[in-house]
Design a protein around this motif. Structure first.
Motif, PDB file in Angstrom:
ATOM      1  N   TYR A 380      31.393   6.754 -42.330  1.00 56.37           N
ATOM      2  CA  TYR A 380      31.550   8.136 -41.896  1.00 56.37           C
ATOM      3  C   TYR A 380      31.007   9.138 -42.913  1.00 56.37           C
ATOM      4  CZ  TYR A 380      33.661  11.493 -38.672  1.00 56.37           C
ATOM      5  OH  TYR A 380      33.867  12.481 -37.733  1.00 56.37           O
ATOM      6  N   THR A 381      30.767   8.705 -44.163  1.00 59.26           N
ATOM      7  CA  THR A 381      30.206   9.618 -45.171  1.00 59.26           C
ATOM      8  C   THR A 381      28.840  10.147 -44.758  1.00 59.26           C
ATOM      9  OG1 THR A 381      29.235   7.776 -46.430  1.00 59.26           O
ATOM     10  CG2 THR A 381      31.437   8.524 -47.100  1.00 59.26           C
ATOM     11  N   LYS A 382      28.133   9.425 -43.876  1.00 55.82           N
ATOM     12  CA  LYS A 382      26.791   9.858 -43.464  1.00 55.82           C
ATOM     13  C   LYS A 382      26.817  11.227 -42.785  1.00 55.82           C
ATOM     14  CE  LYS A 382      24.878   7.926 -39.783  1.00 55.82           C
ATOM     15  NZ  LYS A 382      24.366   6.879 -38.852  1.00 55.82           N
ATOM     16  N   PHE A 383      27.964  11.562 -42.199  1.00 56.22           N
ATOM     17  CA  PHE A 383      28.060  12.831 -41.479  1.00 56.22           C
ATOM     18  C   PHE A 383      28.332  14.025 -42.410  1.00 56.22           C
ATOM     19  CE2 PHE A 383      29.370   9.530 -38.381  1.00 56.22           C
ATOM     20  CZ  PHE A 383      28.330   9.691 -37.474  1.00 56.22           C
ATOM     21  N   PHE A 384      28.456  13.749 -43.717  1.00 57.27           N
ATOM     22  CA  PHE A 384      28.707  14.808 -44.693  1.00 57.27           C
ATOM     23  C   PHE A 384      27.560  14.933 -45.696  1.00 57.27           C
ATOM     24  CE2 PHE A 384      32.766  13.745 -42.927  1.00 57.27           C
ATOM     25  CZ  PHE A 384      33.500  14.923 -42.926  1.00 57.27           C
ATOM     26  N   ALA A 385      26.420  14.327 -45.359  1.00 60.71           N
ATOM     27  CA  ALA A 385      25.288  14.314 -46.288  1.00 60.71           C
ATOM     28  C   ALA A 385      24.482  15.598 -46.197  1.00 60.71           C
ATOM     29  CB  ALA A 385      24.393  13.117 -45.991  1.00 60.71           C
ATOM     30  N   ASP A 386      23.871  15.983 -47.316  1.00 61.62           N
ATOM     31  CA  ASP A 386      22.945  17.109 -47.312  1.00 61.62           C
ATOM     32  C   ASP A 386      21.522  16.583 -47.113  1.00 61.62           C
ATOM     33  OD1 ASP A 386      22.107  16.084 -49.781  1.00 61.62           O
ATOM     34  OD2 ASP A 386      23.384  17.459 -50.916  1.00 61.62           O
ATOM     35  N   LYS A 390      22.601  13.213 -50.401  1.00 61.58           N
ATOM     36  CA  LYS A 390      23.823  13.146 -51.201  1.00 61.58           C
ATOM     37  C   LYS A 390      25.028  13.473 -50.322  1.00 61.58           C
ATOM     38  CE  LYS A 390      22.060  12.530 -55.449  1.00 61.58           C
ATOM     39  NZ  LYS A 390      22.436  11.471 -56.391  1.00 61.58           N
ATOM     40  N   THR A 391      26.102  12.686 -50.456  1.00 59.59           N
ATOM     41  CA  THR A 391      27.267  12.899 -49.606  1.00 59.59           C
ATOM     42  C   THR A 391      28.547  12.974 -50.434  1.00 59.59           C
ATOM     43  OG1 THR A 391      28.391  12.135 -47.593  1.00 59.59           O
ATOM     44  CG2 THR A 391      27.671  10.439 -49.150  1.00 59.59           C
ATOM     45  N   SER A 392      29.666  13.084 -49.745  1.00 60.35           N
ATOM     46  CA  SER A 392      30.945  13.405 -50.388  1.00 60.35           C
ATOM     47  C   SER A 392      31.540  12.246 -51.182  1.00 60.35           C
ATOM     48  CB  SER A 392      31.952  13.839 -49.314  1.00 60.35           C
ATOM     49  OG  SER A 392      33.254  13.931 -49.834  1.00 60.35           O
ATOM     50  N   LEU A 393      31.728  12.458 -52.475  1.00 60.02           N
ATOM     51  CA  LEU A 393      32.438  11.481 -53.311  1.00 60.02           C
ATOM     52  C   LEU A 393      33.933  11.500 -52.996  1.00 60.02           C
ATOM     53  CD1 LEU A 393      32.339   9.382 -55.583  1.00 60.02           C
ATOM     54  CD2 LEU A 393      32.422  11.266 -57.238  1.00 60.02           C
ATOM     55  N   ALA A 455      16.506  -3.396 -45.640  1.00 55.26           N
ATOM     56  CA  ALA A 455      16.309  -2.538 -44.468  1.00 55.26           C
ATOM     57  C   ALA A 455      15.981  -1.108 -44.868  1.00 55.26           C
ATOM     58  CB  ALA A 455      17.563  -2.560 -43.597  1.00 55.26           C
ATOM     59  N   SER A 456      16.375  -0.721 -46.085  1.00 53.94           N
ATOM     60  CA  SER A 456      16.135   0.666 -46.520  1.00 53.94           C
ATOM     61  C   SER A 456      14.954   0.787 -47.488  1.00 53.94           C
ATOM     62  CB  SER A 456      17.398   1.220 -47.200  1.00 53.94           C
ATOM     63  OG  SER A 456      17.669   0.527 -48.405  1.00 53.94           O
ATOM     64  N   LYS A 457      14.181  -0.279 -47.605  1.00 56.66           N
ATOM     65  CA  LYS A 457      13.065  -0.291 -48.555  1.00 56.66           C
ATOM     66  C   LYS A 457      12.034   0.787 -48.193  1.00 56.66           C
ATOM     67  CE  LYS A 457      10.103  -3.656 -50.889  1.00 56.66           C
ATOM     68  NZ  LYS A 457       9.637  -5.063 -50.894  1.00 56.66           N
ATOM     69  N   ASP A 458      11.543   1.501 -49.207  1.00 50.55           N
ATOM     70  CA  ASP A 458      10.534   2.552 -49.041  1.00 50.55           C
ATOM     71  C   ASP A 458      11.008   3.722 -48.177  1.00 50.55           C
ATOM     72  OD1 ASP A 458       8.715   0.998 -50.538  1.00 50.55           O
ATOM     73  OD2 ASP A 458       8.120  -0.097 -48.737  1.00 50.55           O
ATOM     74  N   ALA A 459      12.335   3.873 -48.036  1.00 43.91           N
ATOM     75  CA  ALA A 459      12.877   4.969 -47.233  1.00 43.91           C
ATOM     76  C   ALA A 459      13.166   6.169 -48.124  1.00 43.91           C
ATOM     77  CB  ALA A 459      14.162   4.519 -46.541  1.00 43.91           C
ATOM     78  N   THR A 460      13.290   7.346 -47.500  1.00 39.95           N
ATOM     79  CA  THR A 460      13.738   8.519 -48.251  1.00 39.95           C
ATOM     80  C   THR A 460      15.215   8.332 -48.597  1.00 39.95           C
ATOM     81  OG1 THR A 460      14.491   9.725 -46.293  1.00 39.95           O
ATOM     82  CG2 THR A 460      12.160   9.959 -46.911  1.00 39.95           C
ATOM     83  N   ASN A 461      15.724   9.158 -49.487  1.00 36.81           N
ATOM     84  CA  ASN A 461      17.117   9.013 -49.897  1.00 36.81           C
ATOM     85  C   ASN A 461      18.076   9.233 -48.732  1.00 36.81           C
ATOM     86  OD1 ASN A 461      18.594   8.270 -52.256  1.00 36.81           O
ATOM     87  ND2 ASN A 461      19.520  10.312 -52.266  1.00 36.81           N
ATOM     88  N   LEU A 462      17.748  10.155 -47.849  1.00 41.91           N
ATOM     89  CA  LEU A 462      18.589  10.404 -46.684  1.00 41.91           C
ATOM     90  C   LEU A 462      18.543   9.221 -45.716  1.00 41.91           C
ATOM     91  CD1 LEU A 462      20.435  12.290 -45.088  1.00 41.91           C
ATOM     92  CD2 LEU A 462      18.384  13.352 -44.087  1.00 41.91           C
ATOM     93  N   GLU A 463      17.353   8.678 -45.499  1.00 43.58           N
ATOM     94  CA  GLU A 463      17.222   7.489 -44.633  1.00 43.58           C
ATOM     95  C   GLU A 463      17.956   6.292 -45.234  1.00 43.58           C
ATOM     96  OE1 GLU A 463      12.786   8.460 -42.725  1.00 43.58           O
ATOM     97  OE2 GLU A 463      12.986   7.281 -44.585  1.00 43.58           O
ATOM     98  N   LYS A 464      17.881   6.178 -46.555  1.00 42.99           N
ATOM     99  CA  LYS A 464      18.584   5.091 -47.244  1.00 42.99           C
ATOM    100  C   LYS A 464      20.089   5.218 -47.044  1.00 42.99           C
ATOM    101  CE  LYS A 464      16.902   3.655 -51.108  1.00 42.99           C
ATOM    102  NZ  LYS A 464      16.473   3.490 -52.513  1.00 42.99           N
ATOM    103  N   LEU A 465      20.608   6.442 -47.153  1.00 45.41           N
ATOM    104  CA  LEU A 465      22.038   6.670 -46.938  1.00 45.41           C
ATOM    105  C   LEU A 465      22.451   6.220 -45.538  1.00 45.41           C
ATOM    106  CD1 LEU A 465      24.207   9.674 -47.909  1.00 45.41           C
ATOM    107  CD2 LEU A 465      24.141   8.998 -45.526  1.00 45.41           C
ATOM    108  N   ASN A 466      21.672   6.588 -44.526  1.00 46.39           N
ATOM    109  CA  ASN A 466      22.000   6.220 -43.156  1.00 46.39           C
ATOM    110  C   ASN A 466      21.965   4.704 -42.951  1.00 46.39           C
ATOM    111  OD1 ASN A 466      22.491   8.767 -41.912  1.00 46.39           O
ATOM    112  ND2 ASN A 466      20.308   9.216 -41.999  1.00 46.39           N
ATOM    113  N   THR A 467      21.002   4.035 -43.576  1.00 44.01           N
ATOM    114  CA  THR A 467      20.904   2.578 -43.453  1.00 44.01           C
ATOM    115  C   THR A 467      22.108   1.891 -44.085  1.00 44.01           C
ATOM    116  OG1 THR A 467      18.484   2.693 -43.489  1.00 44.01           O
ATOM    117  CG2 THR A 467      19.489   0.560 -43.991  1.00 44.01           C
ATOM    118  N   TYR A 468      22.463   2.331 -45.303  1.00 38.01           N
ATOM    119  CA  TYR A 468      23.626   1.754 -45.975  1.00 38.01           C
ATOM    120  C   TYR A 468      24.895   2.020 -45.167  1.00 38.01           C
ATOM    121  CZ  TYR A 468      21.543   0.142 -50.371  1.00 38.01           C
ATOM    122  OH  TYR A 468      20.848  -0.568 -51.308  1.00 38.01           O
ATOM    123  N   ALA A 469      25.067   3.245 -44.682  1.00 37.90           N
ATOM    124  CA  ALA A 469      26.268   3.604 -43.925  1.00 37.90           C
ATOM    125  C   ALA A 469      26.377   2.788 -42.649  1.00 37.90           C
ATOM    126  CB  ALA A 469      26.255   5.097 -43.605  1.00 37.90           C
TER     127      ALA A 469
END
Length: 501
Positions: A380-386, A390-393, A455-469
């Motif tokens: 659910y942290t993906k919904f708080f990302a900028d 970067k998302t909520s610690l 799965a998140s290789k060569d992705a932007t940081n935001l795309e990486k966050l979504n893949t991990y989430a």
């Protein structure tokens, strides 16, 4: 007059005094272990220049070997060294490994790690077995004792888990530690606290009476020493093999295919000497061991994929306080365990007196339900990302708060169950198998983390966050299914456990 086992077990109050001595010895050892564990993935990516997929696989292999060796350490403690000498030997090896890493972590990384792997194998299962022997069979206070002991584990993990990685990242004591030596200092802390752990044990072990002494006390002294020396030399000879295995994860794959079935076959061999009642209890222990593999495979993302997630995708404040995100990932769970472990242990005693305490199988089922809840929060942290990914610690920390209750329903209860379900002469082996299940959990954690990273290789940081989430959402679903299955089969497992709750 030496303290007898009966005198120790007839203690008054909630906890025996010997538990406190073992508590502090384990606390400092866990500072060393979790401090190092929290640094591994970040060190491999930032200093050894591995990609995140490789780092996850290396992390899984390293931690798998740490826990796999507890089975071997438990076996030699049962048959030759005894719990105390095994613990002392393991502590010495861990000190050597930590000193090597502190000296030159980049060039001697796998050598230092291999020493700590063998050392932990001799140390970890045997101190837990000694805790179990402080209690008589059927003593309702045993779970509370293991819960308190587990608080000691987590006090060490809290301090070491935050300090080591924060110093390495330069977010703690940056004005004191030279920039070029940050990683050396971080690994050096692990060596210092292991010395404290070993001194704590050696200065208090007389209070343990006969607990943990050599199983070969009845044979000739020279013969016993020969067996012990062979064990010491043999364990040192294994270090080059482990260096090769850890550095090349494909060899770890082969080992994991073999060691699990081999340990089960060995247990079946030992079961020939036990009664039908004892064997049913051992089968129940196997159920717990197998399910714990799945629990740790998800939980131990903490040192792998979650560690990299913290580095890349988390802001650096909790409740407005600036903190190292990696340090929070490594230590938040431990803080919550410290706060709630003893309290939950007292709750178990209160429920036991009123005959409403859930049995061990149901507790395991609840553990998976909490685990599922925590990983859903990570998703659910993906919904708080900028826009920068970067998302909520704060929300991330809340996820660890939920998972903590799952861990408290499984890990200390599981250690206690292993000692209750196994005959005393095979307790260290069963405890070793319990930690071997953790090895498989760590191994699969590395594979799961590597798949997410790939799965998140060569992705932007935001795309990486979504893949991990999204990966954490899948783990939440699997944990939920496992919890439901455990609760459904609880009546069957309870029959195997007989009088043990």
């Amino acid at each position: 007059m030496a303290t007898t086992v009966e005198q120790i077990q007839n203690f008054k109050g909630k906890y025996p005094k010997q538990l406190w001595y073992l508590f502090f010895s384990e606390m400092w050892e866990r500072f060393s272990f979790y401090g190092m564990r929290g640094m591994l993935a970040v060190f491999m990516v930032s200093q050894l220049k591995m990609d995140e997929t490789t780092a996850n696989l290396q992390y899984g292999a390293t931690q798998a070997w740490v826990y796999a060796f507890t089975f071997i350490g438990g076996l030699f403690a049962d048959k030759i060294l005894g719990l105390r000498k095994s613990l002392f030997w393991g502590g010495l090896l861990m000190i050597v490994g930590s000193v090597i890493l502190a000296t030159d972590p980049k060039n001697y990384f796998f050598i230092g790690i291999s020493f700590t792997i063998v050392g932990t194998g001799f140390f970890k299962p045997n101190i837990s077995s000694m805790v179990g022997q402080l209690y008589k069979d059927g003593d309702a206070r045993r779970d509370a004792g293991f819960s308190l002991f587990y608080a000691g584990v987590n006090l060490g993990a809290l301090i070491g888990g935050y300090i080591c990685i924060a110093v390495a990242n330069g977010t703690l004591w940056e004005n004191i530690v030279p920039v070029a030596l940050r990683w050396n200092y971080a690994f050096g802390f692990a060596a210092i606290v292991m010395v404290i752990s070993l001194l704590t044990f050696t200065q208090t072990q007389k209070s343990l009476g006969e607990i943990g002494l050599s199983p070969l006390a009845n044979i000739e002294s020279s013969k016993r020493k020969t067996y012990e020396i062979i064990t010491y030399i043999g364990s040192l000879a294994l270090i080059p093999v482990i260096i090769l295995m850890v550095a090349n994860t494909v060899y770890t794959d082969y080992f994991m295919i073999i060691i699990g079935p081999a340990s089960i076959l060995y247990l079946f061999y030992e079961m020939r000497n036990f009664s039908s009642s004892e064997n049913k209890k051992l089968l129940a222990a196997l159920v717990f061991i197998i399910f714990s593999i799945f629990f740790w495979a998800f939980f131990e993302q903490s040192g792998g994929s979650l560690s990299l997630f913290a580095s890349n995708n988390l802001r650096n404040t909790v409740a407005g306080i600036e903190l190292d995100p990696n340090g929070v990932n490594n230590s938040a769970n431990s803080l919550f365990v410290i706060i709630f472990a003893a309290l939950l242990g007292i709750v178990w005693i209160w429920m036991s007196k009123r005959k409403i305490e859930p049995n061990t199988v149901v507790k395991f089922g609840l553990a998976f339900l909490f685990l599922a809840g925590g990983f859903y929060v990570f998703y659910y942290t993906k919904f708080f990302a900028d826009a920068s990914g970067k998302t909520s610690l704060d929300l991330f920390t809340f996820g660890w708060f939920i998972i903590t209750f799952g861990e408290l329903c499984l890990s200390p209860i599981g250690m206690s169950a292993m000692t209750k379900l196994s005959p005393q002469k095979t307790q260290a082996v069963i405890m070793g198998m319990w930690f071997l299940a953790s090895a498989y959990g760590q191994y699969f954690a590395g594979l799961l983390g590597a798949n997410i990273a790939e799965a998140s290789k060569d992705a932007t940081n935001l795309e990486k966050l979504n893949t991990y989430a999204n990966g954490y959402e899948q783990l939440a679903i699997y944990a939920l299914i496992a919890g439901i299955v455990l609760i459904l089969i609880s009546p069957l497992v309870k029959k195997l456990m007989q009088e043990v709750r």
